[in-house]
Design a protein around this motif. Structure first.
Motif, PDB file in Angstrom:
ATOM      1  N   LYS A 106       0.824  -1.221   0.000  1.00 38.94           N
ATOM      2  CA  LYS A 106       0.000   0.000   0.000  1.00 38.94           C
ATOM      3  C   LYS A 106       0.852   1.263   0.000  1.00 38.94           C
ATOM      4  O   LYS A 106       0.558   2.222  -0.716  1.00 38.94           O
ATOM      5  N   LYS A 107       1.916   1.266   0.778  1.00 40.98           N
ATOM      6  CA  LYS A 107       2.782   2.442   0.861  1.00 40.98           C
ATOM      7  C   LYS A 107       3.463   2.704  -0.481  1.00 40.98           C
ATOM      8  O   LYS A 107       3.602   3.855  -0.906  1.00 40.98           O
ATOM      9  N   LEU A 112       3.907   5.842  -5.532  1.00 38.19           N
ATOM     10  CA  LEU A 112       3.897   5.882  -6.990  1.00 38.19           C
ATOM     11  C   LEU A 112       2.780   6.777  -7.516  1.00 38.19           C
ATOM     12  O   LEU A 112       2.943   7.441  -8.552  1.00 38.19           O
ATOM     13  N   ALA A 113       1.660   6.814  -6.816  1.00 38.94           N
ATOM     14  CA  ALA A 113       0.563   7.694  -7.225  1.00 38.94           C
ATOM     15  C   ALA A 113       1.007   9.155  -7.187  1.00 38.94           C
ATOM     16  O   ALA A 113       0.685   9.945  -8.090  1.00 38.94           O
ATOM     17  N   VAL A 114       1.748   9.513  -6.150  1.00 39.60           N
ATOM     18  CA  VAL A 114       2.270  10.882  -6.044  1.00 39.60           C
ATOM     19  C   VAL A 114       3.255  11.163  -7.179  1.00 39.60           C
ATOM     20  O   VAL A 114       3.191  12.208  -7.841  1.00 39.60           O
ATOM     21  N   LEU A 115       4.162  10.233  -7.425  1.00 36.77           N
ATOM     22  CA  LEU A 115       5.164  10.424  -8.472  1.00 36.77           C
ATOM     23  C   LEU A 115       4.522  10.479  -9.862  1.00 36.77           C
ATOM     24  O   LEU A 115       4.908  11.296 -10.710  1.00 36.77           O
ATOM     25  N   ALA A 116       3.533   9.606 -10.092  1.00 32.88           N
ATOM     26  CA  ALA A 116       2.892   9.536 -11.405  1.00 32.88           C
ATOM     27  C   ALA A 116       2.100  10.794 -11.738  1.00 32.88           C
ATOM     28  O   ALA A 116       1.832  11.076 -12.909  1.00 32.88           O
ATOM     29  N   ALA A 117       1.743  11.563 -10.725  1.00 30.24           N
ATOM     30  CA  ALA A 117       1.033  12.816 -10.961  1.00 30.24           C
ATOM     31  C   ALA A 117       1.955  13.887 -11.534  1.00 30.24           C
ATOM     32  O   ALA A 117       1.495  14.863 -12.129  1.00 30.24           O
ATOM     33  N   SER A 118       3.275  13.704 -11.364  1.00 32.22           N
ATOM     34  CA  SER A 118       4.243  14.699 -11.822  1.00 32.22           C
ATOM     35  C   SER A 118       5.163  14.207 -12.939  1.00 32.22           C
ATOM     36  O   SER A 118       5.717  15.013 -13.686  1.00 32.22           O
ATOM     37  N   ASP A 142       1.220  -1.899 -10.832  1.00 41.42           N
ATOM     38  CA  ASP A 142       1.106  -1.879 -12.293  1.00 41.42           C
ATOM     39  C   ASP A 142       0.388  -0.652 -12.862  1.00 41.42           C
ATOM     40  O   ASP A 142       0.814  -0.107 -13.884  1.00 41.42           O
ATOM     41  N   PRO A 143      -0.705  -0.174 -12.254  1.00 41.44           N
ATOM     42  CA  PRO A 143      -1.437   0.949 -12.864  1.00 41.44           C
ATOM     43  C   PRO A 143      -0.639   2.240 -13.006  1.00 41.44           C
ATOM     44  O   PRO A 143      -1.033   3.116 -13.784  1.00 41.44           O
ATOM     45  N   PHE A 144       0.451   2.362 -12.296  1.00 42.58           N
ATOM     46  CA  PHE A 144       1.183   3.630 -12.283  1.00 42.58           C
ATOM     47  C   PHE A 144       2.264   3.725 -13.355  1.00 42.58           C
ATOM     48  O   PHE A 144       2.836   4.795 -13.563  1.00 42.58           O
ATOM     49  N   PHE A 145       2.518   2.623 -14.046  1.00 40.57           N
ATOM     50  CA  PHE A 145       3.597   2.596 -15.031  1.00 40.57           C
ATOM     51  C   PHE A 145       3.056   2.574 -16.455  1.00 40.57           C
ATOM     52  O   PHE A 145       2.197   1.753 -16.803  1.00 40.57           O
ATOM     53  N   PRO A 212       9.150  11.205  -3.015  1.00 40.59           N
ATOM     54  CA  PRO A 212       8.436  12.473  -3.141  1.00 40.59           C
ATOM     55  C   PRO A 212       9.116  13.607  -2.367  1.00 40.59           C
ATOM     56  O   PRO A 212       9.165  14.745  -2.850  1.00 40.59           O
ATOM     57  N   ASP A 213       9.664  13.293  -1.208  1.00 40.27           N
ATOM     58  CA  ASP A 213      10.392  14.307  -0.445  1.00 40.27           C
ATOM     59  C   ASP A 213      11.720  14.641  -1.108  1.00 40.27           C
ATOM     60  O   ASP A 213      12.113  15.824  -1.186  1.00 40.27           O
ATOM     61  N   VAL A 214      12.416  13.632  -1.593  1.00 43.97           N
ATOM     62  CA  VAL A 214      13.702  13.851  -2.259  1.00 43.97           C
ATOM     63  C   VAL A 214      13.523  14.741  -3.482  1.00 43.97           C
ATOM     64  O   VAL A 214      14.335  15.642  -3.743  1.00 43.97           O
ATOM     65  N   LEU A 215      12.452  14.478  -4.215  1.00 46.17           N
ATOM     66  CA  LEU A 215      12.183  15.262  -5.437  1.00 46.17           C
ATOM     67  C   LEU A 215      11.362  16.516  -5.153  1.00 46.17           C
ATOM     68  O   LEU A 215      10.985  17.231  -6.081  1.00 46.17           O
ATOM     69  N   GLU A 216      11.084  16.733  -3.880  1.00 48.77           N
ATOM     70  CA  GLU A 216      10.385  17.934  -3.426  1.00 48.77           C
ATOM     71  C   GLU A 216       9.035  18.113  -4.115  1.00 48.77           C
ATOM     72  O   GLU A 216       8.674  19.181  -4.585  1.00 48.77           O
ATOM     73  N   ILE A 217       8.289  16.998  -4.169  1.00 48.10           N
ATOM     74  CA  ILE A 217       6.932  17.039  -4.712  1.00 48.10           C
ATOM     75  C   ILE A 217       5.971  17.443  -3.604  1.00 48.10           C
ATOM     76  O   ILE A 217       5.966  16.857  -2.520  1.00 48.10           O
TER      77      ILE A 217
END
Length: 218
Positions: A106-107, A112-118, A142-145, A212-217
């Protein structure tokens, strides 16, 4: 556990993820993948198991000595020992079963949902595409790629430059707007950096959660 950032593009557009050892942490499963291929190598070449293992690891060590300490992938070692990539692909399809070892994370899905938004998200794996997809499905990722490039996509194993270039083309972005993320520097990070990509080395999936924190999203 820690994240090592080797570079982030000024305007990142795509993230190229390794799968095994990056999107999940399961040493038993990783070892099973290696052991099952060594056993098959021994069986098909008429070798005693320990001799086959020693042959593979001795070759890998000697190759590293001649190449500045860089370590080749198992697929490339087997190729150099006379096993065509096409044969390795069939072995992996038959022998590797991610669903027996992995379950939904789940985590990871939330991350990935956060990353896939950007960013566009793709996977590069030295397993066949079908094994990569089964792994992502087992993890609930799978849905995020948007794509998975595997050993059977073009018969090339990481860290060949061509497979990273293909990932950028498949994402329809420039090479210098990509970030390669994986758990092995020589396989997942070194070549992308030489190409002008960004690179982030992780120790485990827990490090992926930090991205997400590393990439400052926000």
């Amino acid at each position: 556990m820690h994240v090592t950032v080797y570079g982030i593009p000024e305007k990142p557009a795509a993230i190229i993820f390794d799968i095994d050892g990056t999107l999940y942490t399961n040493e038993e499963y990783i070892q099973n993948q290696i052991d099952s291929q060594i056993r098959r190598f021994a069986e098909t070449r008429g070798l005693e198991g320990l001799k086959a293992r020693n042959m593979i690891f001795s070759y890998r060590d000697e190759w590293a000595k001649l190449n500045g300490g860089k370590r080749p992938s198992l697929g490339n070692v087997l190729k150099d020992l006379g096993v065509p990539i096409s044969e390795t692909v069939e072995w992996r399809k038959e022998l590797i079963h991610p669903e027996r070892y992995l379950s939904a994370d789940k985590k990871l899905a939330e991350t990935l949902a956060v990353l896939a938004a950007s960013y566009k998200l793709l996977c590069l794996t030295n397993n066949p595409v079908s094994v990569g997809r089964k792994t992502l499905t087992a993890l609930g990722a799978d849905p995020f790629f948007s794509g998975v490039i595997g050993l059977d996509t073009c018969g090339i194993s990481k860290p060949d430059i061509k497979i990273f270039d293909l990932a950028a083309k498949q994402a329809s972005v420039s090479v210098d707007s990509c970030i390669s993320i994986g758990d092995r520097y020589d396989i997942d990070i070194a070549v992308p950096l030489e190409m002008g990509m960004g690179g982030i080395l992780v120790d485990s999936v827990r490090d992926v959660y930090k991205l997400p924190d590393v990439l400052e999203i926000r």
